[in-house]
Design a protein around this motif. Structure first.
Motif: not given
Length: 419
Positions: A73, A128, A76, A69, A121, A125
């Motif tokens: 970040i 993002r 993506a 991930l 997190l 994500f």
């Protein structure tokens, strides 16, 4: 793609200068500078937080899936831009360019700043991904508005400056992200709030040029999106984007393999090399006036390809940097060359959707570029060979364009050269 009816697209050379319906005046430098500034916002998506990714990795080290991930970040958003830009173009045609841009800028600020407050997190994500979605609308709106506000040489100039500004912004935001990272990994995310200022300025100084295009379409019948004409610039742009990302992503690895391991030195070399990209984009309209747009596009592929192939023979870190700088000169001229080619074959009333498809091809190509390099490195036994193979792709595209000469008879290209 929408393919209703078969009305031929009006010639870009016949376009009159658009005017602001509130004032009756055409777009000025003020609108141009504002759109260039807004165009730099999506660059934040990748480069601003790159310096703080290691710190984020340390904080979320115990989170399941963090190793996957954390890198995503940064990357993506590019995937979301690639997937959603065609939808952005369609909505711009339906709702108007100005309201869509203003809404996207406000949403961009909200989801961009959000990680400064979030503690998980996975939610970070998700924000993002939302940033990438808003960037799809921002980039498509900006390019459509530049193409709608300006005609002939001014359009070529501002589309070239768009590539210049985004290249310089990438360097500036990378440095800014590093400085703000000294105050903690959450600090750089506050920079996204700057889009609110641009939203206010957009509300004051912009007007929805796509409404003018829709009015012409209603008067003359529905105009289809020219799928066949778009196929060539979209396909070439996708493969060009694979080449475009090599100097940005692979240069640090090439320098490390050559013995340069100090991050500060790598960053300085990368920043200097990135200036070559801006120089190539800045020179594009001048080169077009001398040689014509099709020749400049072909030459840009040859220059980029030669630069990457030269990595195989480059003597040490200095030679590698010089070879990648040559590549960057070529890639700097590619973006304005490809977008003006795309715009030249799109009817004004369908310009937003066509530009959305173009941005989709660019960002999807950028997204797969590292994957292509990994596959080629595995197949041919190393990063250097993989980079050379991509350079050969650039040379092959140059040869194909030289032989096929798509867009060589484009009226827009002829106008850009002053012929």
């Amino acid at each position: 793609m929408n393919t209703t009816t078969t009305t031929s697209p009006p010639s870009p050379a016949a376009e009159s200068v658009p005017v602001d319906p509130r004032t009756g005046r055409p777009a000025s430098v003020a609108q141009g500078i504002l759109l260039l500034a807004v165009s730099s916002m999506p660059v934040l998506g990748t480069v601003l937080i790159a310096p703080v990714l290691p710190a984020m990795g340390q904080e979320f080290a115990q989170t399941p899936g963090a190793a996957v991930l954390i890198p995503l970040i940064a990357t993506a958003p590019a995937l979301l831009i690639g997937l959603l830009s065609p939808l952005a173009g369609l909505l711009i045609e339906r709702l108007g360019s100005k309201p869509v841009l203003l809404a996207a800028l406000v949403a961009y600020a909200i989801v961009g700043v959000a990680p400064a407050f979030l503690t998980g997190l996975v939610p970070i994500f998700v924000t993002r991904l939302a940033v990438g979605a808003t960037e799809a609308f921002i980039m498509t709106c900006c390019t459509a508005l530049i193409a709608g506000y300006f005609v002939d040489r001014r359009r070529v100039r501002y589309l070239s400056l768009q590539a210049v500004v985004t290249s310089l912004a990438a360097t500036a935001f990378l440095a800014l992200g590093g400085m703000l990272g000294n105050f903690g990994w959450r600090a750089p995310f506050w920079v996204y709030a700057a889009s609110l200022v641009l939203a206010v300025l957009g509300w004051l100084f912009l007007w929805p040029s796509t409404e003018r295009a829709r009015g012409r379409a209603v008067a003359s019948g529905v105009v289809r999106l020219p799928v066949r004409s778009l196929a060539a610039p979209l396909a070439v742009s996708f493969f060009a984007a694979i080449i475009l990302m090599v100097p940005i992503v692979q240069l640090p690895y090439l320098l490390t393999a050559a013995g340069v391991t100090e991050p500060g030195t790598i960053g300085l070399i990368a920043a200097v090399v990135s200036l070559a990209t801006a120089l190539g984009a800045f020179a594009y309209p001048l080169l077009v006036r001398v040689a014509g747009a099709p020749i400049v596009r072909v030459s840009a592929f040859f220059v980029a390809g030669i630069g990457l192939v030269s990595v195989l023979f480059a003597p040490g870190a200095v030679g590698i940097a010089a070879a990648i700088a040559i590549t960057s000169l070529g890639t700097g001229a590619l973006l304005p060359g490809l977008v003006t080619w795309c715009v030249s074959v799109i009817p004004p009333s369908r310009r937003a959707q066509g530009i959305g498809w173009w941005w989709s091809s660019i960002y999807l190509g950028q997204f797969v570029s590292p994957l292509v390099i990994v596959a080629l490195s595995t197949a041919f036994g190393g990063l250097t060979t993989a980079v050379v193979v991509v350079g050969c792709l650039g040379l092959a595209l140059g040869v194909i364009l030289l032989i096929a000469r798509p867009g060589a008879r484009s009226v827009a290209d002829a106008v850009a050269t002053g012929r």
